[in-house]
Design a protein around this motif. Sequence first.
Motif, short mmCIF file in Angstrom:
data_model
loop_
_atom_site.label_atom_id
_atom_site.label_comp_id
_atom_site.label_asym_id
_atom_site.label_seq_id
_atom_site.Cartn_x
_atom_site.Cartn_y
_atom_site.Cartn_z
N ARG A 81 0.93 -1.26 -0.18
CA ARG A 81 0.09 -0.07 0.01
C ARG A 81 0.83 1.21 0.01
O ARG A 81 0.71 2.21 -0.77
CB ARG A 81 -0.96 0.01 1.25
N LEU A 99 0.57 3.56 -3.36
CA LEU A 99 -0.19 4.92 -3.45
C LEU A 99 0.95 5.91 -3.37
O LEU A 99 2.06 6.00 -3.41
CB LEU A 99 -0.73 4.82 -1.93
N ARG A 145 -5.55 9.37 1.75
CA ARG A 145 -5.40 7.94 1.91
C ARG A 145 -6.89 7.29 2.36
O ARG A 145 -7.53 6.29 1.92
CB ARG A 145 -4.25 7.50 2.71
N LEU A 187 -4.56 -2.57 -6.53
CA LEU A 187 -4.79 -1.61 -5.56
C LEU A 187 -5.88 -1.40 -4.82
O LEU A 187 -6.24 -0.87 -3.79
CB LEU A 187 -4.50 -0.18 -6.41
N LEU A 225 -6.73 -0.93 -0.86
CA LEU A 225 -7.37 0.11 -0.17
C LEU A 225 -8.56 -0.48 0.67
O LEU A 225 -9.02 -0.10 1.69
CB LEU A 225 -7.96 0.98 -1.44
#
Length: 505
Positions: free
Chosen positions: A247, A251, A260, A326, A330
Amino acid sequence: MEVFRVLPTIERVLRHGQVLRRLSRIRRASAVTSALDILVELNLAYHSASAEDRAVTERIVCGVFLQELRRCYVRKDWAVRCLVLLDNADNQLGGEVLRLLVQERRGSDRDPLVVLAMAGSYPRALQDVDFGWQYAADGYPGAWGAGTAFDPQETTAGLRVGRLRDLTRNEVDQQAKDVFQSTAAPPPRGNAGARWLGWAVYEITRGQPAATARVLGALHGFEPSAPWEERLRRGLQPSAELVHGLRDRLLPIDPPQGLRPALARAAAAPDLAQAVVAHWLQAEAEAAAHLGQEFRAFARDRLRTMHVDTGDPLADGPPGTPHPFLRRLLLSALEDPAALHAGLRAEAEARGEPGLAAYHALACGDLAAAAAHLDAIFEQDTPEQWCAALCRLRRAPLPAALSGPGSEPWEQYEALVRHLREDTVPRLRTITRLLAASWIAPEPADDPATDRVGDPYRDPLGDPYASLFGEVYARYHTLAAAHTERVAWANVLQDKAQQYKEEPW
């Protein structure tokens, strides 16, 4: 080490005053006896200088550096080259290095410096139209299709730009084969072997290079008796180091405050464009204007969302669709995904979007409501449209209980359909069982007629060995048998059943 060949000339240039006059404002008043002293003194002065003086210093030093490289490495056709590898070029410092290089090279002869820079989004320095290319959400140059050589496009003299692609299934298979052969783990069930591992990892990562490498690498770190599916499940738990590390890796670097958590909540929606209309995002954007701006900038940037681009937009979704891996990362950051989906469901119902409401109902565990929606729209449109609606629902994220360690597909399936009673309408009972089984089961081979729903998200860990495929196959045939008088429906449903006839790997 060749940099030391440059120092004497820098010293001569400084002594002759060609650059000294421009640096005099930030030089300390002390004796300078060598080129190395000059660089040390310049470095000390740089850190206490104003932003304007720093910019002047950077530009001058970069220009002198390129001039000396040309002098030291002058060869016919630049047969000798200097290679610089620059990672994180979208970082402020990396982006500034690129900007200086491009600026100082404009209108100059070629130099032997070759810079290979990597970035997670399009660096700001290269969005300047003066450099030959202007930012456009769908216009990144240098697409690299599978099976073709990487061929970045020249955007200005000496600058070539290209977008890297995800790995293909075959490329993931090759990496998985090496891990499979070097890891002392029990073989997968049946005759799946290394091909099963390649399929499972590809379904999870969809070929994202960093994710593929790290997921495969993490499979080594378990006791020898741990089965492959348990290694994957445990390695991808929300608390796992692998998840936190990826992550951070995927990101944006140094994101503004609040971005975030906003992206994590937005991942509950099928794509980020749909998240924009959510009440919680609108409220947070009103409270902090920068958050709305940053969120929209992220959603429009294909490089930051890592949007899957197979060449089939009907399958890949709109540009604001984040990469499936991704999105997984998340979603794993959410503390209460069921509550979030419940809120999104209520908003979809208020807007009159029953299909989206059913999607969020299923994601928060309300199988009955999602199945009731499918039953209500049965035979309203074409059979292809109904099957596409079913596909849309089965792509809803699985709750952790259905894909985490210790979960057994058949037990989870029976628990989901336990609410059905004997007096339930037969068609609704069949649709409910069909939806439950196909939601837990992995995706079958694609059907272009009904599976292009603009959502590439997949989760093979609910049923990693496709043990529910037989149940899905049977329920499709049950529906088809009940509609033999309608040839189009019977044929489409039977064709859908065939998707689940073979193992997906």
